[in-house]
Design a protein around this motif. Structure first.
Motif, PDB file in Angstrom:
ATOM      1  N   ASN A   1       0.825  -1.222   0.000  1.00  0.00           N
ATOM      2  CA  ASN A   1       0.000   0.000   0.000  1.00  0.00           C
ATOM      3  C   ASN A   1       0.852   1.263   0.000  1.00  0.00           C
ATOM      4  N   VAL A   2       1.933   1.264  -0.784  1.00  0.00           N
ATOM      5  CA  VAL A   2       2.763   2.468  -0.899  1.00  0.00           C
ATOM      6  C   VAL A   2       1.977   3.514  -1.681  1.00  0.00           C
ATOM      7  N   SER A   3       1.726   4.659  -1.068  1.00  0.00           N
ATOM      8  CA  SER A   3       0.882   5.693  -1.669  1.00  0.00           C
ATOM      9  C   SER A   3       1.676   6.537  -2.654  1.00  0.00           C
ATOM     10  N   PRO A   4       0.989   7.287  -3.516  1.00  0.00           N
ATOM     11  CA  PRO A   4       1.685   8.298  -4.330  1.00  0.00           C
ATOM     12  C   PRO A   4       2.220   9.401  -3.436  1.00  0.00           C
TER      13      PRO A   4
ATOM     14  N   LYS B   1       4.145  17.549  -1.989  1.00  0.00           N
ATOM     15  CA  LYS B   1       4.789  16.277  -2.366  1.00  0.00           C
ATOM     16  C   LYS B   1       6.038  16.025  -1.525  1.00  0.00           C
ATOM     17  N   SER B   2       5.910  16.275  -0.233  1.00  0.00           N
ATOM     18  CA  SER B   2       7.063  16.156   0.654  1.00  0.00           C
ATOM     19  C   SER B   2       7.080  14.858   1.432  1.00  0.00           C
ATOM     20  N   TYR B   3       6.048  14.012   1.271  1.00  0.00           N
ATOM     21  CA  TYR B   3       6.039  12.750   1.989  1.00  0.00           C
ATOM     22  C   TYR B   3       5.089  11.775   1.310  1.00  0.00           C
ATOM     23  N   PHE B   4       5.154  10.512   1.723  1.00  0.00           N
ATOM     24  CA  PHE B   4       4.192   9.503   1.299  1.00  0.00           C
ATOM     25  C   PHE B   4       4.063   8.499   2.438  1.00  0.00           C
ATOM     26  N   ASP B   5       3.105   7.603   2.344  1.00  0.00           N
ATOM     27  CA  ASP B   5       2.947   6.610   3.406  1.00  0.00           C
ATOM     28  C   ASP B   5       2.826   5.215   2.809  1.00  0.00           C
ATOM     29  N   ALA B   6       2.902   4.233   3.678  1.00  0.00           N
ATOM     30  CA  ALA B   6       2.839   2.827   3.282  1.00  0.00           C
ATOM     31  C   ALA B   6       2.393   2.026   4.492  1.00  0.00           C
ATOM     32  N   THR B   7       2.238   0.723   4.312  1.00  0.00           N
ATOM     33  CA  THR B   7       1.908  -0.179   5.406  1.00  0.00           C
ATOM     34  C   THR B   7       3.016  -1.216   5.536  1.00  0.00           C
ATOM     35  N   LEU B   8       3.421  -1.480   6.756  1.00  0.00           N
ATOM     36  CA  LEU B   8       4.467  -2.473   7.039  1.00  0.00           C
ATOM     37  C   LEU B   8       3.837  -3.664   7.743  1.00  0.00           C
ATOM     38  N   GLN B   9       3.958  -4.832   7.128  1.00  0.00           N
ATOM     39  CA  GLN B   9       3.475  -6.071   7.742  1.00  0.00           C
ATOM     40  C   GLN B   9       4.631  -6.737   8.472  1.00  0.00           C
ATOM     41  N   HIS B  10       4.462  -6.908   9.779  1.00  0.00           N
ATOM     42  CA  HIS B  10       5.516  -7.547  10.588  1.00  0.00           C
ATOM     43  C   HIS B  10       4.853  -8.581  11.483  1.00  0.00           C
ATOM     44  N   GLY B  11       5.147  -9.839  11.220  1.00  0.00           N
ATOM     45  CA  GLY B  11       4.509 -10.912  11.963  1.00  0.00           C
ATOM     46  C   GLY B  11       3.029 -10.966  11.642  1.00  0.00           C
TER      47      GLY B  11
ATOM     48  N   GLU C   1       0.909  -8.515  12.567  1.00  0.00           N
ATOM     49  CA  GLU C   1       0.399  -7.166  12.703  1.00  0.00           C
ATOM     50  C   GLU C   1       0.789  -6.307  11.504  1.00  0.00           C
ATOM     51  N   CYS C   2       0.155  -5.153  11.415  1.00  0.00           N
ATOM     52  CA  CYS C   2       0.456  -4.172  10.370  1.00  0.00           C
ATOM     53  C   CYS C   2       0.538  -2.792  11.003  1.00  0.00           C
ATOM     54  N   SER C   3       1.473  -1.979  10.528  1.00  0.00           N
ATOM     55  CA  SER C   3       1.647  -0.620  11.037  1.00  0.00           C
ATOM     56  C   SER C   3       1.755   0.350   9.880  1.00  0.00           C
ATOM     57  N   LYS C   4       1.291   1.567  10.129  1.00  0.00           N
ATOM     58  CA  LYS C   4       1.397   2.626   9.130  1.00  0.00           C
ATOM     59  C   LYS C   4       2.801   3.210   9.162  1.00  0.00           C
ATOM     60  N   VAL C   5       3.372   3.412   7.973  1.00  0.00           N
ATOM     61  CA  VAL C   5       4.698   4.008   7.835  1.00  0.00           C
ATOM     62  C   VAL C   5       4.542   5.348   7.110  1.00  0.00           C
ATOM     63  N   VAL C   6       5.046   6.412   7.704  1.00  0.00           N
ATOM     64  CA  VAL C   6       5.038   7.738   7.078  1.00  0.00           C
ATOM     65  C   VAL C   6       6.476   8.076   6.709  1.00  0.00           C
TER      66      VAL C   6
END
Length: 390
Positions: free
Chosen positions: A20-23, A29-39, A41-46
């Motif tokens: 889910n890496v966003s545009p 246009k100074s940032y974007f976000d994604a989701t990190l799946q670990h084990g 669980e899932c966490s939002k990455v900015v």
């Protein structure tokens, strides 16, 4: 994932799969976000390093396990009990050979829908959820300024599923049909004075789906009263051509600067908007407090487009007894009470009523209010025949 004290903002290292890496986010246009799946669980990455956007996209495409180093962990405001990952300019990402776990397509569990009856049981104050619901009715429609200063259209609906009903605020224009079922993802849940409501976010998706059965009965408190306006508080503001809210504007100044657009505009090219809070005195005892937007108020007052706050208040106070329709403390309709009770505006239900009104024989009968309005017929021939008789 290791936990850290949000106050100390300790830098940590986390491992997992990216998806889910966003545009890149507008307008800067100074940032974007994604989701990190670990084990499990899932966490939002900015991510605040836009130059690494392609690297994150490649990691998602190749399903490469990654190690994010020197990131900051903070409690999520959207998901209770979870941590957000902030990837700053000092953070680094590297691909690792083996994570020990494979990517799980069934995650995240929070993407599953929740019934409306379960929403009040969530203890978090701000939570993003997914629902399946039927659009029951439109409560009110207007515009409001959002957190980034934009003036956006806003429509509030009553939605329901088979367990309960709730109020949903939809920002911006959407192709929504009353009576249809929708799968609505990434809506924000809020609780205020023991009342739960939902509102769409920039990540919300609204998808029309087949009927899911019979929804629960809906009871939205709507009342129409005859009342006098005895108090008014007006807040006016100006909007630039790109729908940004302009603060500290002087109407007499020839130009105004919009920080969001980074552009100077002619003051005459801006649009004034206002909202009001009214104190209403019904014919019965008691005072009712309600709010309204200019789209509802402007048809009943007489002011210039660039009227001042005081002029708007004076025009409101000069109104006669009004008939006001209120839904959830919001005025959705206001009209002159004398006009609303005029017999000529009443629905004609029988020939006896028609005779009592003494309508001319040549007048077309009144159509119902729900009918499509057409232009009146060309009466040129009728007029010429009358002239001949004379």
């Amino acid at each position: 994932m290791a936990e850290a004290s949000p106050a100390k903002k300790l830098k940590q290292s986390v491992k997992g799969y990216l998806y889910n890496v966003s545009p890149l986010k507008d307008p800067q246009k100074s940032y974007f976000d994604a989701t990190l799946q670990h084990g499990s669980e899932c966490s939002k990455v900015v991510v605040f390093t836009p130059q690494e956007h392609a690297q994150f996209q490649n990691a998602e495409k190749n399903r490469s396990p990654v190690n994010l180093e020197d990131v900051i962990l903070q409690p999520s405001k959207e998901s209770y009990g979870k941590m957000n990952v902030f990837y700053t300019h000092s953070s680094t990402m590297s691909c690792i050979c083996d994570l020990g776990d494979t990517f799980n397509n069934t995650l995240p569990a929070e993407h599953q829908e929740i019934t409306l009856a379960e929403l009040p049981k969530l203890v978090t104050k701000v939570q993003r959820v997914n629902i399946i619901a039927k659009i029951m009715q439109e409560e009110h429609k207007g515009n409001s300024v959002v957190w980034d200063g934009r003036y956006l259209p806003r429509t509030t609906y009553t939605v329901a599923d088979t367990t309960a009903y709730i109020s949903l605020t939809v920002w911006c224009e959407h192709n929504i049909t009353i009576g249809e079922w929708y799968r609505i993802t990434n809506v924000s849940m809020k609780q205020f004075k023991d009342k739960t409501s939902l509102t769409t976010t920039k990540d919300t998706r609204i998808l029309n789906i087949p009927s899911q059965g019979a929804a629960v009965a809906v009871e939205v408190p709507t009342e129409t009263i005859r009342c006098e306006i005895i108090g008014a508080n007006v807040k006016n503001f100006f909007i630039c051509l790109r729908k940004h809210n302009l603060s500290h504007i002087t109407p007499s100044s020839p130009t105004v600067y919009c920080p969001s657009c980074k552009t100077h505009y002619k003051t005459s090219a801006t649009t004034m908007k206002f909202s009001v809070h009214l104190d209403l005195k019904p014919e019965t005892e008691g005072i009712i407090h309600a709010c309204a937007e200019d789209e509802v108020i402007m048809p009943v007052i007489t002011v210039k487009p660039n009227a001042s706050r005081d002029e708007i208040i004076q025009s409101l106070m000069a109104l006669p007894t009004m008939q006001v329709t209120i839904c959830n403390n919001v005025i959705v309709k206001i009209e002159d009470a004398s006009e609303s009770h005029n017999p000529l505006n009443a629905e004609i239900k029988s020939d006896e009523v028609v005779c009592s009104l003494k309508l001319p024989t040549k007048v077309e009968p009144l159509e119902d209010s729900d009918s499509v309005f057409y232009s009146p017929p060309d009466l040129g021939l009728f007029s010429s025949s009358q002239q001949k008789k004379i």
